[in-house]
Every structure is written in structure tokens, then in C-alpha cells.
Design an enzyme around this catalytic site. Structure first.
Site, mmCIF file in Angstrom:
data_model
loop_
_atom_site.group_PDB
_atom_site.id
_atom_site.type_symbol
_atom_site.label_atom_id
_atom_site.label_comp_id
_atom_site.label_asym_id
_atom_site.label_seq_id
_atom_site.Cartn_x
_atom_site.Cartn_y
_atom_site.Cartn_z
ATOM 1 N N SER A 25 -10.027 -0.274 6.670
ATOM 2 C CA SER A 25 -9.398 -0.146 5.348
ATOM 3 C C SER A 25 -8.699 -1.405 4.849
ATOM 4 O O SER A 25 -8.327 -1.488 3.685
ATOM 5 C CB SER A 25 -8.389 1.005 5.354
ATOM 6 N N LYS B 82 0.855 -1.194 0.000
ATOM 7 C CA LYS B 82 0.000 0.000 0.000
ATOM 8 C C LYS B 82 0.889 1.243 0.000
ATOM 9 O O LYS B 82 1.889 1.307 0.726
ATOM 10 C CB LYS B 82 -0.917 -0.011 1.217
ATOM 11 N N SER C 131 -9.839 2.188 2.547
ATOM 12 C CA SER C 131 -8.950 2.896 1.654
ATOM 13 C C SER C 131 -7.991 1.982 0.883
ATOM 14 O O SER C 131 -7.451 2.385 -0.141
ATOM 15 C CB SER C 131 -8.127 3.886 2.466
#
Ligand SMILES: [Zn+2]
Lengths: 506, 497
Positions: free
Chosen positions: B179, B80, B155
Site C-alpha cells: 500500500s 494517511k 490503499s
């Protein structure tokens, strides 16, 4: 707008108003590493060479508390007679400023590490020394900011600069902020109380060996809060905060200046604006900084990247037990032990010779002799060489030995100065210097009597004068003997031997 | 030859160890897959093919030298873009950090390097991890491999989508309010938010420091456990890191024994108002748990009703402070530096230009909530709710070993559907947020497709603080039973890309 404010005569201002002081002192700790990272704290490095992701506030970096910083904070708190929190946290003080890498300062807010203390200070006044207790609100830990250097333009200030450079070497250096409670009752001695407090605090912190406390280098910084009220019975007036007061003399002057400035405004029916003012060392003036139109809102909240600090009571008690003697109490104790006057004690302190004199006495020297050497000959030499006394290559043990030899009659003052010269020149220990330089006093009676006889023969009238009771005439013979022995004779002994020779009693 | 991109991390590990494939070949297969499909999925923001192959070659060389290799050595991973990686772009999905290259590695990245995991690239995310759909990325949305018109969750939508699109067998996510878990749920993958402090946050660009937690994502529970073991453990650089040995998550995932395990159904998260297909699959999973020998009981956590409100005060408050550093002075975007503007103006212009609408919304809410006079009513009250939620969890865990709920109220929604309705968007995380507020751990794993739309449904398992191994035990057993029922992995049912 003119920078020169109208001032009221100080005594007149004090007839009309009662000053209320508040002092905030920032002490930069001399820990090896910064408060939340392992960067060096050395002063004067090339810009941005003592930085890392943490103290630059790079995205993702996290702080870790420096245990030595916490220890220093607790020791300062204990020395200031504070309570030490059983549990406290860091908080974030949020405001935007380019010299602050994260745009928040990691500080403490409503949970300081130390609180509710006091510091007793001795305030010099016209009527003598006035003891005054300054109450301490709190001492808390925080981190220093970086420095902005404004380039171009005429003033070196942000206005008019072409561009600014940022140096983050200082960012994250541990600070202890020590805040007094409102200081009331100082009256016309408010300036002296302020100065005496900062001086005493500086001495106290120095004795703890946790900071250089150099006001000129910014390792001790003082902000002066001042307000006036008509009488001690009234509520506090609006205060101003004068920043950048960076010498003891300026602390006193800044208080005096603000009293005089505010008194004019209030007398004319004006209002004091709650604002930050900047002290100018060169002109002795304060000028208005940014006006706080509303109280600045720092949006404090507990720092979520750090865990609470809970110093164990055992640790706190260990630190308390290991505190050095309070410097003011120590001074009083030594003065009494030595039996010297306030003035003489002040001379020792002002010469920064207290530790050295104490150690010299401890090594066996007489107090008067110890003071005489350190404040006289050695201060003169240190001064000539631009060194501190403690930087001279001579120790209290050296001086004690020299004094012992003087007492034994093996050295006189003149020879002792030569011994000191030799020690400073690295010629060895005291006895080695004496041997090397051939400085021992002539102590056998034989050579001295021979020199006396020679002098009497050369000046036959002297013997007659002495025999006639004019004892002062002996000086000529003693002088001649000293000359003959190149000063390596004990003058008192020569005089005694001379009178014995002539059968005269003193 | 085996289709390398369809293999689990465990299978790749076996192939690599046996010498049947090289790390280079595995990396090439995944890089080729990314090249083939990522234009449509947009899971990745940055892929550095050369760097990745060089790393793979290093791993091959190390193995050839006879060095002891970790179980994940040579296995590729998607990272990420919120974790700092030295010399590689780390944008956090924001224009603010478009050109920033960190001079240091996050601890998670250091541990992945130490495990010889081969990082393929950085994955897309909502800007600074604020969002539940990855639509708030400044670089365009990620598309759900199940239906490219739908969101992959957020997210961490990029990380989850990369797994579902077979671009990577492993991914790292971060979870502040869901997330990791919500994207896992809507993409048919597995994700774990470890106990707060179990995985170092050093180098994780903070959204809300007291809630953020990095964690493992994969297509199976066992792979997730393998990755969990690689990244978890004490880090002296993170003061909130837990200084305790890490339990054996892999062994827990392989245990496949639920007899006597007490599983709590949280009444407040039982699915009222949730999509019908989500509820249906959840009820079937509950029944399956019972049939596997677990004791399923209902528990009540009344304070959970206030979790969303508390979360949307604490998160923006911390975020408003964490994001203050982005001012154009030291790194990243700088706007308005034309000699005409003051420092303060440059800071303001930079922030206006660099932050997207959701970020600005939350900074404003947080600034307000922390301001003097409002602090007690907002931030202070929210912290009290947090304490109440922790108490509810503590009470529930006296009678249960784990708790379960649907992970998200709905399956993947259409891109654009909730963009103008922040509150509807926030509700996606209603079941996951309490876990972050209390600091314990949670997993999402796929339990089937909703009959009405054929999209994946996730089950959330919640365990107490430092009970992460229970997630793997409960998740591994359920996954095995579901795979036995289905005869294949759920992603086999996804349309071909
Ligand atoms: Zn540093």
C-alpha cells in the site's frame, strides 16, 4: 418453563451415577496496573475512570505485557507443581460481547504458561479427613472483561432492561485461569472435594500475595463443570458448566445441585444439554444460560500484537526458590510443633490467627498463651470493633512481653487485660502502659504480710478454721488482700504467705 | 520567488533554515495548491487550514526563539487517514469512523510533531487499507494526477497522489501488502515499507497486525530517507517494535556508489505476464545498475508462487479479528439504536451499515479461515508458507545485498476497471506481498514511463530485515543516474493540473 427442576435425593443419585468434576477458577491478580496497559486496577473506582486507549480497545492502540502479571502467573504455576513453558504466546479468543472492548479477549490457548500440576487437598468427611490429589491441567494468563450494568426493568438482568451502561474499569485486569483435569474418584464426596479444592487454592494463592482472592468482590471466581456417568468404567457424560459460583459454600451446593438435577434427567432417559448454567446464591438453584447449539467457535489464533513469552530458566528457578512454604504443609508443621489437636488447629485457622500466633510464639510466648490471647480476648475485641485481628494496634511482640511479665509474676491475667487495653488505646509500649496505669503486681512481702495481718484481724475465725485443716477458708483472706491491693497482688503468693504466717503446710 | 510547491523537502528545509521563507509561507503555498487542485485529485479527506497554519506559526516562533530545529522543521506533510491524530478526524476511509476523533496521537504523529513537521491533513485510502486503487474509500476515489481517469494505487492512493500533485512534499503511508510501494509506482513517486517493527504501529489502525508497517513517501529518495529518520526507532508502546539504533538512511541515500553491490533479480518476479512497458523499463534499469558497477545476478525464490494465496488467508484472518471492535458500542457509527433492537442486533446493523463491500468480503474470508476445523488447512498452512518465503529470502540474501523487481505488474489502470474482479485487483500486489510476509523492507522508485501509455513505472528494491539503509543506497544511486539521463524529475513530465 419452570425454573425449579426436579431433583433426585443425593444419596440415591450417587447409587446410580459416578460424578466427574472439573473446576475452572479465575484469579484476579492484584498487580498495580492492568495486564496490557498502565491503568490502575483498584477496585471500586467511579465507572470508566481507570481506562486508556489500550484497555478501551480504541482503534490503533496496542497492548504491552505487564511483567508482574507474568511473574505472578509463574509463581502460581510453580505453587501448583506445574511445569512452566519455555516459550508460549497469547492468543485471541474472538467473540462479540459489549463488555469486551475489542470483541476478542487476549488469552492463552494451546500454549499456557503453566501446565501439568497438582494440588493436594484435605477433604473433611464423615470418616475423618480424606487426602485427595486434584490434577491441574493448566494455568494461563488472560485479561478480564468490563462490566455491563443493566438499568431499568425489574430484574437487573439484560432481559427487560431499558438500557445498559458499560464500565470498563475492570477491562484488562490480569486474570489467571486455573483449570483442573477431570476430577474422578470423588464419588459421594464430590461436593466436599470441590469446596476443599477451591478453599485450598484460595489459601495457596493468598500465601503468594498475588491476589486478594475475595470471592465476594470477584477477585476469585469459580466455574463448576459436572457430568454423570453410570459407573467409573463408563465414558464421561455430557457436562454442564455452572458459572457465577461465588462462595465456598456455593461451590459445594452447586455440585450437589447439579448431581441431583442431572440424575433425574438421566434416570428418566433424558439427555443432558451441554450448556452454561447460572448459579443463584439466593435460591440455591442453577438456571440454563445460552444453550451451546454447537460448540462455540472462538476462532483462536496467536495474538500478533504481542511477542512470545520465553521465561528464562534462571528466572523460573529464582521464583521457585522464593516461593513461600505451602500453607497446608506449614499448618501441619506448626500443629506438630505446638502439639495441639486438629480441633485446636482448626480454631486458630478459622480465627485467621495463624500468622499472629506463630509470630507471638516466635517472639517468646508459650503456644497455649499465644492462642489464648489471640483467640480469646483479642478476637472478642476485634469482633466488637468490626476489625480483622491483624488490624488491631497490638503486635505479637507486645503479647510476648505481656506473657513474660505474667511468667515473672509481675502481671496477672486481669492486669494483662488492662495492659492490652492500654496498648490498643495507644498509650505506648507494654512497660509504659504498666507504669502509666500503675499496674505492676505488689511483689514486696512486707505490704502483703501487712494486708494479711489486717485481714486475719478482721476475720479472727478464719485462722482457727485453717489451723483446724479447713484450708478452703484461706479464700476469704486472699480475697480481702486482693481487694486491699486493688487486684495488684499475685493470689498464689498471698496464699503461700498466709500459710507460712499460720505455720500450716498445704 | 521559487515555486514552493515544486521544492523537495530538502530544498524547503534549506530555505527555511536560511530564513528565506517561513513555515507559514510554505504551509500557505501547499494549502493553496490543495484548494486549487484537490477537488479534482481528491487526495485529502480532511484539511484543517487553521490548525495547519497555527502549527506552522508555532514552528516559526520556535525557530525565531533560537531553538535547535530538526531538518524537517516547517516542512509540510500529508498523513494517511489510518493514523490516529488527537482531535482530528481519523476515518480510515470508512463510514464506520466518520465522526470519530481520537483522544490520542499515534507514535508516528508524536514523532512528526517532535520534528516540527507541519501536518497538512489526512489523505484518502481504501477503507481500512483494503484495496489497491483507493476506489474502496467510502468517501470516493482518489484520481491519479497523471491521468485523472486512472487510479493512484492503493490503499495509500491519497498520500501518493498528494505528492504527485505537488500538494505536499512528504507523506506517510502504511503498507500491509504494497500500500506504500504500489501507489508510489503508479504515481511516479518514492515510497518505502520499512522493516517490520522499524516504525511504531502504535496508533496505526490495524488491518493485519503481523503485516502492517507505516513508512515514508516523498518525491525523491533523499526526502524519503529524511522522513524515515524522523519516524523510525524503538517505541515501548509497540511490543513488536525493534529495539536497535536506526542506521543513517540519509547518508546511504547520498552515497551514490554501487560498486561491488550484489543485486539479485528474483526469477519469480521477473515480469512474466507483466505489462510490456513495465518489463521494458525494468530491463533498462537492470542494465543501468550493471553500468553503475553493481553485480546483477538471478536468484530463485520458489515459494513466492504461494505468497498471494497465503497473504489472502493471513490478512483477512487478522483483519476479521482487528475489525471486530467496530460494533457501535463505544465510538464511531451506531445503527439501529431505536429501542426496538437488541444489543446484538445493533452491533450487526452497525457493521452492515458501516463497512463497505471489500471489508465485508475480507472479514467473511477471515472468519471462515480461522474457524475450527479449517484453521490448520487455511491459517496454519498460510503461516507455513510464510516461513518458506522467509527461507527463500534468507537464501537469496546470502548471495545478494538487495533484490529487485518491477513494483507492480501494470501502470495505473482506469478507475472502475477492476472493481468487480477482486482477484485481478489482488494481483496488483503480487510483487510486493512477499516482503510483508517475511517482514523485511522494500522501496519503490520511478524508473520511467511505459512507452505504450506514458504512465510511470516503479522499480522495487528489497533488502533484508534491518537492511533498510541498503534500499536508500541502491535507490539513491539509481535515481541520480536516471535524473542525469532525463535532465529532470519524472513528475515534470506529468500533465499540468
Ligand atoms: Zn488502560
Amino acid at each position: 418453563m419452570s425454573k425449579t427442576a426436579l431433583l433426585m435425593d443425593f444419596d440415591q443419585a450417587l447409587e446410580r451415577f459416578d460424578p466427574v468434576l472439573g473446576l475452572e477458577v479465575h484469579v484476579e491478580l492484584s498487580t498495580n496496573t492492568k495486564m496490557f496497559c498502565s491503568c490502575s486496577t483498584t477496585f471500586g473506582g467511579e465507572p470508566n475512570t481507570q481506562v486508556c486507549p489500550v484497555c478501551l480497545g480504541l482503534p490503533g492502540a496496542l497492548p504491552v505485557v505487564n511483567e508482574k502479571g507474568v511473574e505472578a502467573a509463574i509463581r502460581i504455576g510453580l505453587a501448583l507443581n506445574c511445569e512452566i513453558a519455555e516459550w508460549c504466546r497469547f492468543s485471541r479468543k474472538n467473540y462479540f460481547y459489549p463488555d469486551m472492548p475489542k470483541n476478542f479477549q487476549t488469552s492463552q490457548y494451546d500454549e499456557p504458561i503453566a501446565f501439568n500440576g497438582y494440588l493436594d487437598v484435605a477433604v473433611p468427611t464423615d470418616e475423618g479427613v480424606m487426602p485427595f490429589r486434584v490434577l491441574i491441567e493448566r494455568a494461563h494468563m488472560e485479561e478480564d472483561t468490563g462490566k455491563a450494568l443493566h438499568q431499568g426493568g425489574a430484574t437487573g438482568r439484560i432481559h427487560g432492561a431499558d438500557y445498559s451502561l458499560l464500565d470498563y474499569n475492570r477491562a484488562g485486569i490480569p486474570l489467571i485461569e486455573i483449570v483442573t483435569k477431570p476430577i474422578v474418584g470423588a464419588g459421594r464426596y464430590a461436593p466436599e472435594v470441590a469446596k476443599a479444592y477451591v478453599a485450598a487454592l484460595r489459601e495457596l494463592v493468598k500465601s503468594l500475595d498475588v491476589s486478594d482472592v475475595r470471592m465476594d468482590q470477584g477477585s476469585l471466581r469459580c466455574d463448576v463443570n459436572l457430568s454423570l456417568r453410570p459407573t467409573p468404567q463408563d465414558r464421561f457424560g455430557t457436562r454442564t458448566e455452572t458459572k457465577n459460583v461465588n462462595s465456598l459454600r456455593s461451590v459445594e451446593r452447586a455440585v450437589r445441585y447439579e448431581v441431583q438435577r442431572q440424575a433425574v434427567i438421566l434416570t428418566d432417559g433424558g439427555k443432558i444439554i451441554q450448556e452454561t448454567r447460572h448459579w443463584h446464591e439466593d435460591t440455591g438453584l442453577t438456571t440454563a444460560g445460552r444453550v451451546k447449539e454447537e460448540a462455540e467457535d472462538y476462532r483462536y489464533f496467536p495474538e500478533p500484537d504481542l511477542v512470545p513469552i520465553a521465561p528464562s530458566r534462571e528466572w523460573v528457578e529464582q521464583l521457585r526458590a522464593s516461593l513461600p512454604e505451602n500453607p497446608a504443609l506449614r499448618r501441619a508443621r506448626l500443629q506438630a510443633e505446638w502439639g495441639i489437636t486438629d480441633h485446636d488447629m482448626a480454631s486458630v485457622v478459622n480465627a485467621e490467627a495463624l500468622d499472629l500466633v506463630e509470630a507471638t510464639i516466635a517472639a517468646g510466648a508459650d503456644q497455649a498463651a499465644a492462642r489464648k490471647w489471640w483467640l480469646g480476648e483479642l478476637s472478642r475485641i476485634a469482633n466488637e470493633r468490626g476489625l480483622g485481628l491483624e488490624e488491631l494496634a497490638i503486635t505479637p511482640a507486645h503479647l510476648a512481653r505481656i506473657e513474660a511479665l505474667i511468667a515473672d509474676g509481675a502481671l496477672n491475667d486481669k492486669l494483662a487485660r488492662s495492659v492490652i487495653e492500654g496498648v490498643l488505646a495507644g498509650e505506648g509500649e507494654v512497660d509504659a502502659v504498666i507504669a502509666g496505669r500503675g499496674l505492676a503486681l505488689v511483689s514486696d512481702d512486707g505490704p502483703l504480710l501487712a494486708a494479711i495481718d489486717a485481714a486475719l484481724q478482721a476475720q479472727p475465725d478464719v485462722a482457727e478454721k485453717i489451723a483446724a485443716g479447713k484450708l478452703a477458708a484461706a479464700g476469704a483472706v486472699v480475697g480481702a488482700v486482693m481487694k486491699a491491693t486493688r487486684g495488684q497482688a499475685d493470689a498464689a503468693k498471698v496464699r503461700r504467705l498466709l500459710f507460712e504466717r499460720l505455720g500450716v503446710s498445704e | 520567488m521559487t515555486d514552493l510547491i515544486k521544492q523537495t523537502a530538502r530544498q524547503l528545509s534549506d530555505l527555511l533554515r536560511a530564513g528565506d521563507v517561513s513555515a507559514h509561507e510554505v504551509a500557505v503555498a501547499h494549502l493553496d495548491r490543495i484548494a486549487a487542485v484537490d477537488e479534482r485529485v481528491h487526495a485529502f479527506l480532511h484539511v484543517d487550514r487553521e490548525y495547519t497554519l497555527a502549527r506552522a506559526d508555532q514552528v516559526d516562533a520556535k525557530r525565531a526563539s533560537g531553538a535547535a530545529m530538526g531538518v524537517l522543521a516547517g516542512v509540510p506533510l500529508a498523513l494517511k487517514d489510518v493514523l490516529a491524530m488527537k482531535g482530528q478526524p481519523t476515518t480510515c476511509g470508512s463510514r464506520m469512523l466518520e465522526h470519530w476523533r481520537p483522544p490520542y496521537n499515534a507514535t508516528v504523529v508524536e514523532r512528526l510533531h517532535a520534528a516540527d513537521v507541519v501536518i497538512l491533513g489526512k489523505t484518502n485510502m481504501d477503507e481500512f487499507a483494503m484495496g489497491s486503487s483507493t476506489e474502496f474509500s467510502a468517501y470516493g476515489p482518489t484520481h491519479n494526477p497523471w491521468d485523472l481517469d486512472r487510479i493512484p494505487g492503493g490503499s495509500g492512493g491519497g498520500s501518493a497522489a498528494s505528492l504527485a500533485a505537488f500538494e505536499a512534499p512528504l507523506a506517510i503511508g502504511t503498507d500491509t501488502g504494497g500500500s506504500i510501494r504500489q501507489p508510489a509506482a503508479v504515481t511516479g513517486t518514492v515510497g518505502v515499507k520499512p522493516t517490520y517493527g522499524a516504525v511504531s504501529r502504535y496508533g496505526l489502525v490495524a488491518l493485519a497486525s503481523s503485516l502492517d508497517q507505516a513508512g515514508p513517501c516523498a518525491r525523491t529518495v533523499e526526502d524519503t530517507a529524511l522522513l524515515h529518520m524522523a519516524i523510525a526507532g524503538y517505541d515501548p508502546k509497540d511490543s513488536t517494535s525493534i529495539n536497535q539504533p536506526v542506521a543513517d538512511m540519509v547518508a546511504a541515500a547520498q552515497r551514490r556508489d554501487l560498486r561491488g553491490m550484489r543485486i539479485g533479480l528474483v526469477k519469480e518476479l521477473s515480469g512474466q505476464g507483466f505489462q510490456a512497458g513495465v518489463r521494458q523499463r525494468f530491463e533498462e534499469a537492470v542494465a543501468l545498475y550493471t553500468s553503475l558497477g553493481a553485480d546483477v545476478v538471478e536468484v530463485s525464490c520458489p515459494s513466492f508462487d504461494y505468497a498471494l494465496a497465503a497473504y489472502y488467508l493471513i490478512l483477512p484472518s487478522e483483519a476479521s479479528s482487528n475489525l471486530a471492535k467496530f460494533d457501535g458500542m463505544r465510538y464511531g457509527l451506531r445503527s439501529g439504536d431505536d429501542g426496538e433492537h437488541s444489543v446484538e442486533q445493533v452491533m450487526g446493523l452497525t457493521r452492515a451499515a458501516g463497512f463497505g463491500p471489500e471489508v465485508i468480503r475480507r472479514i467473511m474470508i477471515g472468519t471462515y479461515a480461522l474457524s475450527s476445523g479449517y484453521y490448520d488447512a487455511y491459517y496454519g498452512s498460510a503461516q507455513k508458507v510464510r516461513t518458506l518465503i522467509q527461507r527463500d529470502f534468507n537464501a537469496a540474501f546470502t548471495t545478494c545485498d538487495v533484490l529487485i523487481s518491477p513494483t507492480a505488474p501494470t501502470t495505473a489502470f482506469k478507475i472502475g476497471e477492476k472493481l468487480d474482479d477482486p482477484l485481478a485487483m489482488y494481483l496488483n500486489d503480487i510483487a510486493t506481498i512477499p516482503v510483508n510476509l517475511a517482514g523485511n523492507c522494500g522501496m519503490s522508485l520511478p524508473i520511467g514511463l511505459a512507452p505504450e501509455d506514458g504512465l510511470p513505472v516503479g522499480l522495487q528494491i528489497i533488502a533484508p530485515i534491518n537492511g533498510d539503509d541498503r534500499l536508500y543506497q541502491a535507490g539513491g544511486a539509481l535515481e541520480a543516474a536516471l535524473h542525469a539521463q532525463w535532465g529532470h524529475h519524472i513528475l515534470e513530465e506529468a500533465p499540468a493540473l
